[in-house]
Structure formats: structure tokens, C-alpha cells
Write a protein that holds these residues in place. Structure first.
Motif, short mmCIF file in Angstrom:
data_model
loop_
_atom_site.label_atom_id
_atom_site.label_comp_id
_atom_site.label_asym_id
_atom_site.label_seq_id
_atom_site.Cartn_x
_atom_site.Cartn_y
_atom_site.Cartn_z
N GLU A 283 0.83 -1.21 0.00
CA GLU A 283 0.00 0.00 0.00
C GLU A 283 0.87 1.26 0.00
N GLN A 284 1.93 1.27 0.80
CA GLN A 284 2.80 2.43 0.85
C GLN A 284 3.52 2.65 -0.49
N VAL A 285 3.96 1.56 -1.09
CA VAL A 285 4.61 1.69 -2.40
C VAL A 285 3.62 2.20 -3.44
N SER A 286 2.39 1.71 -3.39
CA SER A 286 1.37 2.13 -4.35
C SER A 286 1.09 3.63 -4.24
N VAL A 287 1.03 4.14 -3.03
CA VAL A 287 0.78 5.57 -2.83
C VAL A 287 1.92 6.39 -3.43
N ASP B 59 3.98 5.51 -5.83
CA ASP B 59 3.96 5.36 -7.29
C ASP B 59 2.83 6.16 -7.92
N ALA B 60 1.63 6.05 -7.35
CA ALA B 60 0.45 6.67 -7.95
C ALA B 60 0.60 8.18 -8.11
N LYS B 61 1.31 8.82 -7.18
CA LYS B 61 1.49 10.27 -7.27
C LYS B 61 2.17 10.67 -8.58
N GLY B 62 3.06 9.82 -9.07
CA GLY B 62 3.78 10.13 -10.30
C GLY B 62 2.95 10.00 -11.56
N TRP B 63 1.75 9.41 -11.44
CA TRP B 63 0.87 9.23 -12.59
C TRP B 63 -0.04 10.44 -12.83
N ARG B 64 -0.06 11.38 -11.90
CA ARG B 64 -1.03 12.47 -11.95
C ARG B 64 -0.93 13.26 -13.25
N GLY B 65 -2.09 13.41 -13.91
CA GLY B 65 -2.19 14.24 -15.11
C GLY B 65 -1.89 13.53 -16.41
N VAL B 66 -1.47 12.26 -16.36
CA VAL B 66 -1.13 11.52 -17.58
C VAL B 66 -2.39 10.83 -18.11
N ARG B 67 -2.64 10.95 -19.41
CA ARG B 67 -3.82 10.35 -20.01
C ARG B 67 -3.72 8.83 -20.00
N PRO C 95 -7.02 -11.57 -17.05
CA PRO C 95 -6.60 -10.64 -15.98
C PRO C 95 -7.41 -10.93 -14.73
N ASN C 96 -6.81 -10.65 -13.57
CA ASN C 96 -7.53 -10.98 -12.33
C ASN C 96 -7.08 -10.07 -11.20
N GLY C 97 -7.56 -8.83 -11.22
CA GLY C 97 -7.31 -7.92 -10.12
C GLY C 97 -6.00 -7.18 -10.21
N GLY C 98 -5.68 -6.52 -9.11
CA GLY C 98 -4.52 -5.65 -9.03
C GLY C 98 -4.93 -4.28 -8.53
N PRO C 99 -3.97 -3.48 -8.09
CA PRO C 99 -4.28 -2.13 -7.62
C PRO C 99 -4.68 -1.23 -8.78
N ALA D 68 -7.80 10.93 -17.40
CA ALA D 68 -6.40 11.06 -16.96
C ALA D 68 -6.26 10.53 -15.54
N PHE D 69 -5.09 10.00 -15.22
CA PHE D 69 -4.84 9.51 -13.87
C PHE D 69 -4.73 10.69 -12.91
N ASP D 70 -5.30 10.53 -11.70
CA ASP D 70 -5.36 11.66 -10.78
C ASP D 70 -4.35 11.58 -9.63
N GLY D 71 -3.50 10.56 -9.62
CA GLY D 71 -2.45 10.49 -8.62
C GLY D 71 -2.85 9.84 -7.31
N THR D 72 -4.08 9.33 -7.23
CA THR D 72 -4.52 8.64 -6.02
C THR D 72 -4.60 7.13 -6.28
N VAL D 73 -4.64 6.36 -5.21
CA VAL D 73 -4.85 4.91 -5.33
C VAL D 73 -6.35 4.65 -5.14
N ALA D 74 -7.02 4.27 -6.22
CA ALA D 74 -8.46 4.01 -6.16
C ALA D 74 -8.76 2.66 -5.54
N GLU D 75 -7.82 1.73 -5.64
CA GLU D 75 -8.01 0.38 -5.06
C GLU D 75 -6.65 -0.19 -4.70
N HIS D 76 -6.47 -0.48 -3.41
CA HIS D 76 -5.24 -1.14 -2.98
C HIS D 76 -5.37 -2.65 -3.18
N PHE D 77 -4.22 -3.32 -3.29
CA PHE D 77 -4.22 -4.76 -3.59
C PHE D 77 -2.88 -5.30 -3.12
#
Length: 217
Positions: free
Chosen positions: A50-54, A56-64, A117-121, A129-138
Motif C-alpha cells: 500500500e505504501q509503495v502504491s501511494v 507510485d500513484a502520485k507520479g501518474w497524476r495528469g497523464v492520459r 486478468p484478475n485484479g490488481g491495484p 487522466a490519472f489523478d495520482g490517487t490509489v483508487a483500489e489497494h491490492f
């Protein structure tokens, strides 16, 4: 057609041998050094997924989302995937992705190579566009539980399932199944698996799969 069994495949370190899919994308998103450091700390147990996902997700902000989908076509995958997936289909075995990789990664590999495919964060998405948050932890336990849920939905008991992976995130699933293969794995995963294999070509796991399918009947 009745499914004889299921093979669960990990992604990072298994189907993608040279780096994690997160690191591959972070190199294009601009935060690879930060993510690689976080992933090393996850591997040693210092950080949770979960900590790693948070981080990582911040770096996705604003990318289509369409941009990331195009990048994923260039993922450096292990050789031999098509042959192994074809073996699975011929033997009425479903090849399923069981991974902590982001869902766009699993969906891309599944679409291109015939996995389920079967799940994932999930990274949050707003207006395409990605908003930089984690919508689902896994995490690794969600990975195990999601795999077992899919098997149950298919009417396939755990005794007719096996798993292939390389790291500590695979251990809960390894522990839940009678057969597991530590592929190009670290010591922790090797100790948890029933068998081990080091190779640069996934085709080399076919003898192991052949031996496994004979136990399924």
C-alpha cells in the motif's frame, strides 16, 4: 468447454524479467529513482505494498490513460509466452494473471497474449487522466484471495491449480496451492515453492507443467 485446471502467473520479475512494470512506467513518468527505492524497501519488508502504491500513484497524476496504454505495448516480456499460453489452451488450462502490478499492466498483457486478468491495484482516473490517487489497494493476500475466488467461480478446486512467481508477494498464493514454481526467484520465494527454475525462456517451464497436469487428471 470444461477447464481442467488453472495456472496463475505473476507479472513483475516473472513475465517481466528485467525490471518491474512499475519501474518501466516510472521511467517514462519521471519518478523511477523514487519508485525503485520504494520497491527495494518492499522487497526487504520495510514498506507495505500500500505504501509503495501511494508513492507510485502520485507520479501518474495528469497523464492520459491512452498514453500509458501505448507505453505498455513496449513492456520487455520474457520469451516463450505465446508457446506456454498455447500449451495451456490446448490442455484446457486457463492461464491467469495474479499480480500486484497496476490493472492497466495486467489488462495490456492479457489482451496481447491471451491471459485472463484478475485484479490488481488501481490508480484513480478523472476525465480520462490519472489523478495520482490509489483508487483500489491490492496486496499479496488480496492476490491469493482473488485467485481462489476466480478458481471457485470456475468450479476448479485449489488441488487443480498451480502458481508461478518469483518474490515474497507470491508466497500466500504458493502456500494455498499444492504446486508452485519459483521462476528466476529470490531465496524467500524458492523456499516457499514446491519447485524452482532459472531460465530466460518461459518455454523451459513446459516439462514442469506437463508433470503438473498429469497430477490434475
Amino acid at each position: 468447454m470444461e477447464i481442467r485446471g488453472i495456472v496463475f502467473f505473476d507479472i513483475d520479475g516473472t513475465l517481466i524479467p528485467s525490471m518491474s512494470s512499475g519501474s518501466f512506467l516510472a521511467s517514462r513518468l519521471g519518478h523511477q529513482r523514487q519508485l525503485d527505492r520504494a520497491e527495494r524497501r518492499y522487497a526487504t519488508g520495510e514498506l507495505t505494498n500500500e505504501q509503495v502504491s501511494v508513492i507510485d500513484a502520485k507520479g501518474w497524476r495528469g497523464v492520459r490513460t491512452a498514453v500509458v496504454d501505448r507505453w505498455l505495448d513496449d513492456l520487455p516480456l520474457i520469451s516463450g509466452i505465446e508457446t506456454v499460453v498455447a500449451w495451456c489452451r490446448d490442455k484446457r488450462v486457463e492461464p491467469v494473471l495474479a499480480s500486484l502490478a497496476w490493472q492497466p499492466v495486467s489488462n495490456s498483457i492479457a489482451r496481447r497474449h491471451g491471459f485472463t486478468p484478475n485484479g490488481g491495484p488501481r490508480v484513480g482516473v478523472t476525465d480520462g487522466a490519472f489523478d495520482g490517487t490509489v483508487a483500489e489497494h491490492f496486496d499479496e493476500y488480496d492476490k491469493r484471495d482473488k485467485a481462489l475466488e476466480l478458481a471457485a467461480a470456475r468450479g476448479v478446486p485449489p488441488l487443480r491449480c498451480c502458481a508461478v512467481g518469483d518474490s515474497r508477494s507470491d508466497i500466500p498464493l504458493f502456500d494455498a496451492l499444492p504446486s508452485s514454481l519459483a521462476l528466476n526467484a529470490g531465496t524467500v520465494a524458492q523456499d516457499a515453492a514446491t519447485d524452482t527454475l532459472d531460465t530466460t525462456d518461459l518455454i523451459d517451464m513446459l516439462p514442469w507443467l506437463e508433470a503438473w497436469i498429469r497430477t490434475v487428471g
